[in-house]
Enzyme design. Structure first.
Site, PDB file in Angstrom:
ATOM      1  N   ARG A 224      -7.379  -6.776   5.438  1.00 58.09           N
ATOM      2  CA  ARG A 224      -6.703  -5.800   6.309  1.00 58.09           C
ATOM      3  C   ARG A 224      -7.718  -4.814   6.881  1.00 58.09           C
ATOM      4  NH1 ARG A 224      -2.922  -6.740   2.049  1.00 58.09           N
ATOM      5  NH2 ARG A 224      -1.222  -8.007   2.866  1.00 58.09           N
TER       6      ARG A 224
ATOM      7  N   ASP B 152      -5.987 -13.067   4.283  1.00 55.11           N
ATOM      8  CA  ASP B 152      -4.572 -12.688   4.245  1.00 55.11           C
ATOM      9  C   ASP B 152      -3.964 -12.986   5.611  1.00 55.11           C
ATOM     10  OD1 ASP B 152      -2.065 -11.372   3.507  1.00 55.11           O
ATOM     11  OD2 ASP B 152      -3.248 -10.504   1.874  1.00 55.11           O
TER      12      ASP B 152
ATOM     13  N   HIS C 164       0.723 -15.751   2.368  1.00 51.08           N
ATOM     14  CA  HIS C 164      -0.333 -14.901   2.946  1.00 51.08           C
ATOM     15  C   HIS C 164      -1.344 -15.776   3.687  1.00 51.08           C
ATOM     16  CE1 HIS C 164       0.863 -10.958   1.384  1.00 51.08           C
ATOM     17  NE2 HIS C 164       1.213 -11.569   0.273  1.00 51.08           N
TER      18      HIS C 164
ATOM     19  N   GLU D 247       3.996 -13.454  -3.323  1.00 50.99           N
ATOM     20  CA  GLU D 247       4.867 -13.179  -2.170  1.00 50.99           C
ATOM     21  C   GLU D 247       5.009 -14.353  -1.204  1.00 50.99           C
ATOM     22  OE1 GLU D 247       4.324  -8.364  -1.842  1.00 50.99           O
ATOM     23  OE2 GLU D 247       2.936  -9.586  -0.676  1.00 50.99           O
TER      24      GLU D 247
ATOM     25  N   TRP E 205       1.076  -7.717 -11.660  1.00 51.62           N
ATOM     26  CA  TRP E 205       1.061  -6.589 -10.703  1.00 51.62           C
ATOM     27  C   TRP E 205       2.424  -5.967 -10.518  1.00 51.62           C
ATOM     28  CZ3 TRP E 205       3.316  -6.359  -5.714  1.00 51.62           C
ATOM     29  CH2 TRP E 205       3.863  -7.562  -5.222  1.00 51.62           C
TER      30      TRP E 205
ATOM     31  N   TYR F 231      -2.219   0.928  -8.814  1.00 51.24           N
ATOM     32  CA  TYR F 231      -2.224   0.594  -7.380  1.00 51.24           C
ATOM     33  C   TYR F 231      -2.768   1.802  -6.614  1.00 51.24           C
ATOM     34  CZ  TYR F 231      -0.684  -4.139  -6.783  1.00 51.24           C
ATOM     35  OH  TYR F 231      -0.670  -5.497  -6.741  1.00 51.24           O
ATOM     36  N   PHE F 232      -4.029   1.709  -6.254  1.00 50.84           N
ATOM     37  CA  PHE F 232      -4.689   2.864  -5.654  1.00 50.84           C
ATOM     38  C   PHE F 232      -4.380   2.993  -4.159  1.00 50.84           C
ATOM     39  CE2 PHE F 232      -8.179   2.431  -9.141  1.00 50.84           C
ATOM     40  CZ  PHE F 232      -7.293   2.933 -10.089  1.00 50.84           C
ATOM     41  N   ASP F 233      -3.436   2.159  -3.671  1.00 48.09           N
ATOM     42  CA  ASP F 233      -2.938   2.397  -2.311  1.00 48.09           C
ATOM     43  C   ASP F 233      -1.710   3.306  -2.332  1.00 48.09           C
ATOM     44  OD1 ASP F 233      -1.394   0.366  -3.509  1.00 48.09           O
ATOM     45  OD2 ASP F 233      -1.006  -0.668  -1.602  1.00 48.09           O
TER      46      ASP F 233
ATOM     47  N   TRP G  27      -5.537  -1.994  -1.911  1.00 48.15           N
ATOM     48  CA  TRP G  27      -5.001  -2.640  -0.712  1.00 48.15           C
ATOM     49  C   TRP G  27      -5.259  -1.710   0.466  1.00 48.15           C
ATOM     50  CZ3 TRP G  27      -4.041  -7.512  -1.502  1.00 48.15           C
ATOM     51  CH2 TRP G  27      -3.625  -7.937  -2.766  1.00 48.15           C
ATOM     52  N   THR G  28      -5.510  -2.296   1.636  1.00 52.98           N
ATOM     53  CA  THR G  28      -6.063  -1.451   2.707  1.00 52.98           C
ATOM     54  C   THR G  28      -5.204  -1.379   3.969  1.00 52.98           C
ATOM     55  OG1 THR G  28      -7.429  -3.335   3.398  1.00 52.98           O
ATOM     56  CG2 THR G  28      -8.446  -1.731   1.927  1.00 52.98           C
ATOM     57  N   GLU G  29      -3.898  -1.667   3.856  1.00 49.59           N
ATOM     58  CA  GLU G  29      -3.051  -1.542   5.053  1.00 49.59           C
ATOM     59  C   GLU G  29      -3.134  -0.138   5.653  1.00 49.59           C
ATOM     60  OE1 GLU G  29      -2.003  -2.901   2.161  1.00 49.59           O
ATOM     61  OE2 GLU G  29      -0.390  -4.350   2.473  1.00 49.59           O
TER      62      GLU G  29
HETATM   63  C1  TNX Z   1       1.751  -6.547  -2.396  1.00 49.77           C
HETATM   64  S1  TNX Z   1       0.064  -6.945  -4.796  1.00 49.77           S
HETATM   65  C2  TNX Z   1       0.747  -7.446  -2.099  1.00 49.77           C
HETATM   66  C3  TNX Z   1      -0.231  -7.121  -1.048  1.00 49.77           C
HETATM   67  C4  TNX Z   1       0.029  -5.780  -0.429  1.00 49.77           C
HETATM   68  C5  TNX Z   1       0.422  -4.813  -1.522  1.00 49.77           C
HETATM   69  C6  TNX Z   1       0.590  -3.412  -1.072  1.00 49.77           C
HETATM   70  C7  TNX Z   1       0.099  -8.356  -4.162  1.00 49.77           C
HETATM   71  C8  TNX Z   1      -0.310  -9.438  -5.011  1.00 49.77           C
HETATM   72  N1  TNX Z   1       0.510  -8.524  -2.877  1.00 49.77           N
HETATM   73  O1  TNX Z   1      -0.237  -8.144  -0.064  1.00 49.77           O
HETATM   74  O2  TNX Z   1      -1.109  -5.360   0.236  1.00 49.77           O
HETATM   75  O3  TNX Z   1       1.642  -5.253  -2.088  1.00 49.77           O
HETATM   76  O4  TNX Z   1       0.774  -2.538  -2.174  1.00 49.77           O
END
Ligand code: TNX
Length: 535
Positions: free
Chosen positions: A156, A185, A257, A320, A386, A411-413, A462-464
């Site tokens: 991202r 991704d 992804h 996911e 997670w 989760y440091f985002d 995560w860097t969104e």
């Molecule tokens: C879920 S954690 C995701 C990432 C996203 C993140 C945002 C994980 C295995 N998948 O694709 O960036 O949430 O918190």
């Protein structure tokens, strides 16, 4: 009066401040090391050179009296605590003695010694004018967990290799030892694969990026994002990390992804119409199909990845993967029935097992996000838990290894306080520093035997919502400093106020390296009458 404690992060297991005079590093100090520990001594010498400007020699056999009696000595011998990462560090007026049974322990002793010196030792400029003293101490130290990780999402936000090297330096200072590199991704494919150039030519470019959370209101920013790491750059980064006792864990996402890959090679996907590299965040429907040609592609990609990354583990994502496309696609449904599988979860499990079997032939151990439990967990897989800690509990009960990455704690985002109006936009949540530091990675539900399956803990970046490197620093630090204590210190780690006291000095070390951390202002006394932020 008790002697002042040095501000070390992570706090060593045993640290005794001694009565004697401090050690002074001079331009004549000699570093004495040989054999297996010489590279660790060289690493220390090069940091001392960067900070002081002095090129202190590393010698196998110093003459008596060399260095004016001031010497740093590396000894290959068992330290008080067991393990290859354990060390003793003894500092007195004229001598620093480092004892370790392996290079990693000697390297960590060097990192601790650097923290005994003034913070300016970490400056990006040499500071020859300063007086370099370290208090007399006796330290015996070893880590609690063998996996002490941080994940960086380069799909991202595409970071420069210069940024990643500095990040690796700072990780090493915190005695962290795994950099999990999220390389692909829906929004970008960032690793050069020679056999499939369109992965980076097409998959490495996204047209624009959605603005903030306002997916349908504001539209995109109109700014293209483009970039990937060449294989040469990756080899260089892997070697840079290895010299600092950090292994890089590459992650190649499947079966979800996958949109950047499918944009590059539509035949890997389900739908006939072309897709673009995604400009949006969130969960996407694009999946790899389950055809033999797709597995051949994935094996080719993994073969190139394996050649670049010597770490015995490899991450295959697995998170996911919404099953809509597989459910609606007649060819996938026919394949599922032919395999005798009852549903799409089992098809994902079957998919992952194909990859696991391939990785085993290559001598690699597979890591996946906790969704790989669904439909049956592959036998040798290590699970990254997670979505809370349940994934790790389930894995450990099956006898599989697990790494603790639960979103409420690491989760440091997530936002860093309960006052989002005082914070830059983030994905959501609330993960203040104190909560990271409070985290106990071994789930209470596990028996001591099962607890042995918990190999460590990892923070996720995560860097969104981190469009710049500075903002990534802001999200990473000082929460990564707290993570280092969770990963390194024994279960009874120092209390949070003690950590905060040490952090005051530690932040100076980050300042001189230009790390743009978040100042933990809410932990300072509030001025009269002013409200405090809700941490
Ligand atoms: C879920 S954690 C995701 C990432 C996203 C993140 C945002 C994980 C295995 N998948 O694709 O960036 O949430 O918190």
């Amino acid at each position: 009066m008790p002697l002042p404690q040095p501000a070390l992060i992570p706090q060593p297991q045993r640290c005794t401040v001694l009565e004697g005079a401090a050690f002074t590093l001079t331009k004549d100090t000699v570093i004495h090391a040989s054999g297996a520990l010489a590279p660790s001594a060289q690493q220390l010498a090069s940091r001392l050179r960067a900070g002081t400007g002095w090129a202190l020699p590393v010698v196998a056999d110093p003459a008596p009296g060399a260095g004016g009696g001031s010497r740093i000595e590396f000894r290959l011998a068992p330290p008080a605590l067991p393990g290859p990462e354990a060390y003793n560090l003894q500092v007195d007026a004229t001598r620093v003695t480092i004892t370790a049974s392996a290079p990693a322990g000697a390297f960590y002793a060097g990192q601790t010694f650097l923290q005994l010196l003034p913070p300016a030792i970490f400056d990006i400029f040499p500071r020859a004018e300063l007086k370099w003293t370290a208090p007399a101490v006796a330290i015996e130290d070893a880590p609690r967990f063998r996996w002490r990780g941080v994940m960086i999402d380069s799909a991202r936000l595409f970071q420069t290799t210069g940024y990643l090297k500095r990040f690796i330096d700072v990780m090493a200072q915190h005695k962290l030892n795994v950099l999990h590199w999220h390389l692909v991704d829906d929004q970008g494919w960032r690793i050069e694969i020679k056999k499939y150039p369109r992965l980076t030519e097409v998959g490495g470019k996204r047209r624009e990026t959605v603005r903030g959370h306002r997916i349908n209101l504001l539209g995109g920013d109109g700014v293209p994002v483009e970039g990937y790491y060449t294989q040469e750059e990756i080899r260089d980064l892997v070697a840079y990390a290895a010299a600092r006792h950090i292994q890089i864990l590459p992650e190649i996402e499947m079966p979800g992804h996958a949109q950047a890959a499918v944009a590059a090679y539509p035949e890997l996907g389900i739908l006939p119409q072309a897709r673009e590299v995604s400009c949006m965040w969130g969960i996407h429907e694009t999946l790899f199909n389950t055809k033999p040609a797709t597995f051949a592609f994935l094996q080719d990609v993994l073969t190139e990845v394996i050649a670049l990354f010597p770490f015995e583990y490899l991450h295959i994502g697995g998170d996911e993967a919404v099953k809509k496309q597989w459910k609606e696609d007649p060819a996938t449904q026919a394949h599922m029935k032919a395999l005798g599988l009852p549903d799409e979860e089992h098809l994902q499990s079957w998919f992952i097992r194909q990859i696991e079997a391939f990785l085993q032939t290559q001598g690699r151990r597979m890591v996946g996000w906790d969704e790989i439990l669904e439909g049956g967990l592959a036998k040798s897989a290590t699970v990254m838990s997670w979505r809370g800690i349940e994934g790790a509990i389930a894995a450990a009960k099956l006898g599989n290894d697990a790494i603790m990455c639960p979103n409420p704690f690491v989760y440091f985002d997530y936002f860093q306080s309960g006052s989002p109006d005082h914070e830059p936009l983030s994905i959501g949540g609330n993960l203040p520093l104190a909560k990271v530091h409070s985290y106990e990675p071994i789930p209470a539900e596990l028996t001591p035997g099962q607890a042995g399956c918990i190999v460590g803990v990892q923070g996720q970046l995560w860097t969104e919502y981190t469009p710049t490197a500075n903002r990534l620093d802001y999200m990473a630090f000082p929460r990564t400093c707290a993570l280092a204590e969770v990963a390194w210190c024994p279960r009874e780690r120092p209390a949070f106020p003690d950590f905060l006291g040490r952090l005051r000095t530690h932040l100076r070390r980050l300042d001189v390296q230009d790390v743009r951390y978040r100042a933990p202002l809410e932990y300072l006394p509030a001025p009269d009458g002013a409200g405090t932020l809700n941490a």
